[in-house]
Design a protein around this motif. Structure first.
Motif, PDB file in Angstrom:
ATOM      1  N   UNK A 173      35.440  28.637  20.719  1.00  0.00           N
ATOM      2  CA  UNK A 173      36.400  28.869  21.790  1.00  0.00           C
ATOM      3  C   UNK A 173      37.829  28.527  21.438  1.00  0.00           C
ATOM      4  N   UNK A 174      38.055  28.015  20.226  1.00  0.00           N
ATOM      5  CA  UNK A 174      39.410  27.652  19.797  1.00  0.00           C
ATOM      6  C   UNK A 174      40.063  28.824  19.062  1.00  0.00           C
ATOM      7  N   UNK A 175      41.387  28.827  19.066  1.00  0.00           N
ATOM      8  CA  UNK A 175      42.131  29.888  18.398  1.00  0.00           C
ATOM      9  C   UNK A 175      42.519  29.455  16.996  1.00  0.00           C
ATOM     10  N   UNK A 176      42.177  30.279  16.022  1.00  0.00           N
ATOM     11  CA  UNK A 176      42.534  30.036  14.626  1.00  0.00           C
ATOM     12  C   UNK A 176      43.339  31.233  14.132  1.00  0.00           C
ATOM     13  N   UNK A 177      44.514  30.955  13.572  1.00  0.00           N
ATOM     14  CA  UNK A 177      45.369  31.999  13.006  1.00  0.00           C
ATOM     15  C   UNK A 177      45.246  31.942  11.487  1.00  0.00           C
ATOM     16  N   UNK A 178      44.993  33.090  10.871  1.00  0.00           N
ATOM     17  CA  UNK A 178      44.882  33.168   9.425  1.00  0.00           C
ATOM     18  C   UNK A 178      46.035  33.977   8.863  1.00  0.00           C
ATOM     19  N   UNK A 179      46.597  33.496   7.769  1.00  0.00           N
ATOM     20  CA  UNK A 179      47.733  34.153   7.131  1.00  0.00           C
ATOM     21  C   UNK A 179      47.322  34.558   5.716  1.00  0.00           C
ATOM     22  N   UNK A 180      47.205  35.885   5.498  1.00  0.00           N
ATOM     23  CA  UNK A 180      46.646  36.412   4.251  1.00  0.00           C
ATOM     24  C   UNK A 180      47.705  37.251   3.544  1.00  0.00           C
ATOM     25  N   UNK A 181      47.983  36.928   2.300  1.00  0.00           N
ATOM     26  CA  UNK A 181      48.998  37.656   1.547  1.00  0.00           C
ATOM     27  C   UNK A 181      48.458  38.992   1.043  1.00  0.00           C
ATOM     28  N   UNK A 182      49.370  39.852   0.611  1.00  0.00           N
ATOM     29  CA  UNK A 182      48.957  41.121   0.019  1.00  0.00           C
ATOM     30  C   UNK A 182      48.147  40.907  -1.244  1.00  0.00           C
ATOM     31  N   UNK A 183      48.479  39.874  -2.023  1.00  0.00           N
ATOM     32  CA  UNK A 183      47.712  39.576  -3.238  1.00  0.00           C
ATOM     33  C   UNK A 183      46.289  39.186  -2.882  1.00  0.00           C
ATOM     34  N   UNK A 184      46.120  38.446  -1.787  1.00  0.00           N
ATOM     35  CA  UNK A 184      44.773  38.058  -1.362  1.00  0.00           C
ATOM     36  C   UNK A 184      43.965  39.280  -0.950  1.00  0.00           C
ATOM     37  N   UNK A 185      44.626  40.222  -0.279  1.00  0.00           N
ATOM     38  CA  UNK A 185      43.933  41.432   0.172  1.00  0.00           C
ATOM     39  C   UNK A 185      43.500  42.273  -1.025  1.00  0.00           C
ATOM     40  N   UNK A 186      44.287  42.232  -2.108  1.00  0.00           N
ATOM     41  CA  UNK A 186      43.959  43.013  -3.299  1.00  0.00           C
ATOM     42  C   UNK A 186      42.935  42.319  -4.194  1.00  0.00           C
ATOM     43  N   UNK A 187      42.614  41.063  -3.911  1.00  0.00           N
ATOM     44  CA  UNK A 187      41.721  40.300  -4.779  1.00  0.00           C
ATOM     45  C   UNK A 187      40.254  40.684  -4.531  1.00  0.00           C
ATOM     46  N   UNK A 188      39.447  40.533  -5.570  1.00  0.00           N
ATOM     47  CA  UNK A 188      38.027  40.899  -5.468  1.00  0.00           C
ATOM     48  C   UNK A 188      37.289  40.050  -4.433  1.00  0.00           C
ATOM     49  N   UNK A 189      37.795  38.862  -4.154  1.00  0.00           N
ATOM     50  CA  UNK A 189      37.105  37.961  -3.224  1.00  0.00           C
ATOM     51  C   UNK A 189      37.355  38.323  -1.760  1.00  0.00           C
ATOM     52  N   UNK A 190      38.176  39.337  -1.502  1.00  0.00           N
ATOM     53  CA  UNK A 190      38.474  39.699  -0.112  1.00  0.00           C
ATOM     54  C   UNK A 190      37.202  39.988   0.678  1.00  0.00           C
ATOM     55  N   UNK A 191      36.236  40.668   0.056  1.00  0.00           N
ATOM     56  CA  UNK A 191      35.031  41.036   0.795  1.00  0.00           C
ATOM     57  C   UNK A 191      34.292  39.790   1.281  1.00  0.00           C
ATOM     58  N   UNK A 192      34.313  38.716   0.481  1.00  0.00           N
ATOM     59  CA  UNK A 192      33.663  37.473   0.907  1.00  0.00           C
ATOM     60  C   UNK A 192      34.435  36.807   2.047  1.00  0.00           C
ATOM     61  N   UNK A 193      35.765  36.911   1.996  1.00  0.00           N
ATOM     62  CA  UNK A 193      36.580  36.388   3.099  1.00  0.00           C
ATOM     63  C   UNK A 193      36.277  37.157   4.380  1.00  0.00           C
ATOM     64  N   UNK A 194      36.140  38.474   4.258  1.00  0.00           N
ATOM     65  CA  UNK A 194      35.804  39.307   5.418  1.00  0.00           C
ATOM     66  C   UNK A 194      34.449  38.892   6.003  1.00  0.00           C
ATOM     67  N   UNK A 195      33.463  38.672   5.139  1.00  0.00           N
ATOM     68  CA  UNK A 195      32.147  38.229   5.615  1.00  0.00           C
ATOM     69  C   UNK A 195      32.258  36.889   6.346  1.00  0.00           C
TER      70      UNK A 195
END
Length: 435
Positions: free
Chosen positions: A22-44
């Motif tokens: 029920x709490x609000x969490x804000x995530x700040x993701x850089x373009x480099x993070x989005x291009x990284x292979x680990x993005x799919x694990x972050x999405x999961x």
């Protein structure tokens, strides 16, 4: 890895699950993070957080993607004070790069393949014109064009979508009342959105494990003041400084905690949220760890803390009944809801003396100043009670106390009641510190 390690970890994560629901969490993701292979694990992992009832707002950057699009178009890039100068002719290319990333994130969050962690997740992702912006203007004679800064966040609009269970996606762009659109720093967007929402947490992804010191070691905890001091001293530069500054600004404006973690390490987000020590750097605007008077609810934690020391003969054994009757004499160091240190003060008013007793710090948190903080708290309590000398009986920690002003004394110097109860078989040494 032991076959039941997952079971132990899952059981011990339940307090954190209950805390975050029920709490609000804000995530700040850089373009480099989005291009990284680990993005799919972050999405999961984001899918898992959403399913646990955590209200998620994702802000993202597009710096490297914007650069690539400008290079493809033969446009030169200019920077000043670490900000990209966005000319009128470049703005469509910038918005194209941002729009492409937004669609990419939406598609990743919409996956529902069988045999994947997102099967049947049914996540709804919403975005919109939540950020009102203003131009940076002219600095040092340099016109920043369509590069802007956050002016206002549509809190009501974001909250409505969060109440509906949506993940809210906030791109690094903002709009003005005149219909202009501005290219924004994603660090600024993340920090300002978290502050406006009074979010429980701001999670910032970086290429490192977190904030690193001069030797490259991870700095696990910083207060907002310590973070500001580190920035003022110039210990961090470039993107690293920008990220820490965003975390610090958010905490100063009311966000309880900001976390800087790796986007390359699989599971860093879950480890940061669901384990006591996390995976990266915590920046705290409040008292993440506090020393306070103990209550009956702390007895279980105190017993768990002192039991190994009792078994080793370092501390005298105490029963639960004894702790229940003497709990008002105790202080505890609490870290994120867990007792990691304790001490008791026994007053002998006739001799104006006090005994420091049952002094313990969890082995995982020694050599970090917690013992000094507990001792300072006990000394303050003793002075308020009119105690003029503090004594301690110890069998194995003589040097620690001597380094902190305690002087060797004799058993005969103990207050009468303590002398009568002295256990000669333990042969504890006596040390005294005048207050």
């Amino acid at each position: 890895m032991k076959s039941n390690d997952w079971l132990h970890g899952f059981r011990h994560s339940s307090p954190y699950i209950n805390t975050h629901r029920g709490r609000t969490v804000v995530l700040s993701i850089s373009g480099d993070a989005i291009a990284h292979d680990n993005l799919i694990n972050i999405i999961h992992d984001l899918t898992l957080l959403s399913s646990l009832g955590i209200r998620l707002v994702i802000t993202f950057g597009a710096r490297s993607q914007i650069q690539r699009r400008l290079d493809q178009a033969g446009e030169s890039s200019r920077f000043h004070r670490g900000l990209r100068i966005t000319g009128e002719g470049q703005l469509p290319l910038v918005l194209e790069a941002i729009g492409g990333l937004r669609s990419h994130l939406e598609s990743q969050l919409s996956m529902g393949l069988v045999n994947s962690p997102m099967h049947n997740a049914r996540i709804r992702v919403s975005s919109g014109n939540f950020v009102t912006a203003r131009p940076v203007g002219v600095l040092d004679g340099v016109d920043f064009g369509y590069t802007g800064k956050v002016r206002r966040v549509d809190v009501e609009g974001i909250e409505r979508l969060l109440e509906l269970g949506h993940i809210v996606l906030v791109p690094p762009q903002g709009y003005s009342a005149t219909g202009d659109v501005f290219n924004l720093s994603y660090e600024d967007v993340g920090s300002q959105v978290a502050a406006a929402l009074q979010a429980e947490k701001l999670i910032i992804f970086t290429r490192h494990q977190g904030v690193l010191d001069e030797e490259g070691a991870l700095v696990r905890e910083l207060s907002a003041r310590q973070a500001s001091d580190r920035l003022a001293a110039g210990r961090l530069t470039g993107d690293d400084a920008d990220l820490l500054r965003a975390a610090c600004d958010a905490c100063v404006k009311g966000v309880k905690r900001a976390h800087i973690i790796s986007y390359a390490a699989d599971g860093a987000l879950l480890e940061e949220l669901f384990t006591r020590d996390g995976s990266g750097t915590l920046v705290s605007g409040d008292t993440y760890e506090q020393i306070r008077a103990a209550g009956v609810e702390d007895i279980g934690g105190i017993m768990e803390l002192i039991r190994p020391l009792e078994e080793q003969g370092v501390l005298v054994r105490r029963s639960r009944e004894m702790l229940e009757t003497e709990i008002d004499r105790f202080v505890v160091a609490e870290r994120d809801g867990t007792v990691v240190g304790c001490a008791a003060l026994y007053h002998f008013p006739d001799e104006r003396a006090g005994e420091l007793s049952c002094f313990a710090v969890d082995a995982a948190y020694r050599r970090a100043g917690r013992g000094d903080d507990i001792l300072a708290t006990v000394e303050q309590m003793a002075r308020r009670q009119g105690i003029q000398r503090l004594f301690v009986l110890t069998t194995q920690t003589e040097h620690w106390f001597r380094e902190r002003g305690f002087q060797p004394s004799t058993v005969q110097a103990l207050p009468g009641p303590k002398l009568a109860a002295y256990n000669a078989q333990r042969n504890s040494k006596v040390f005294v510190k005048p207050l």
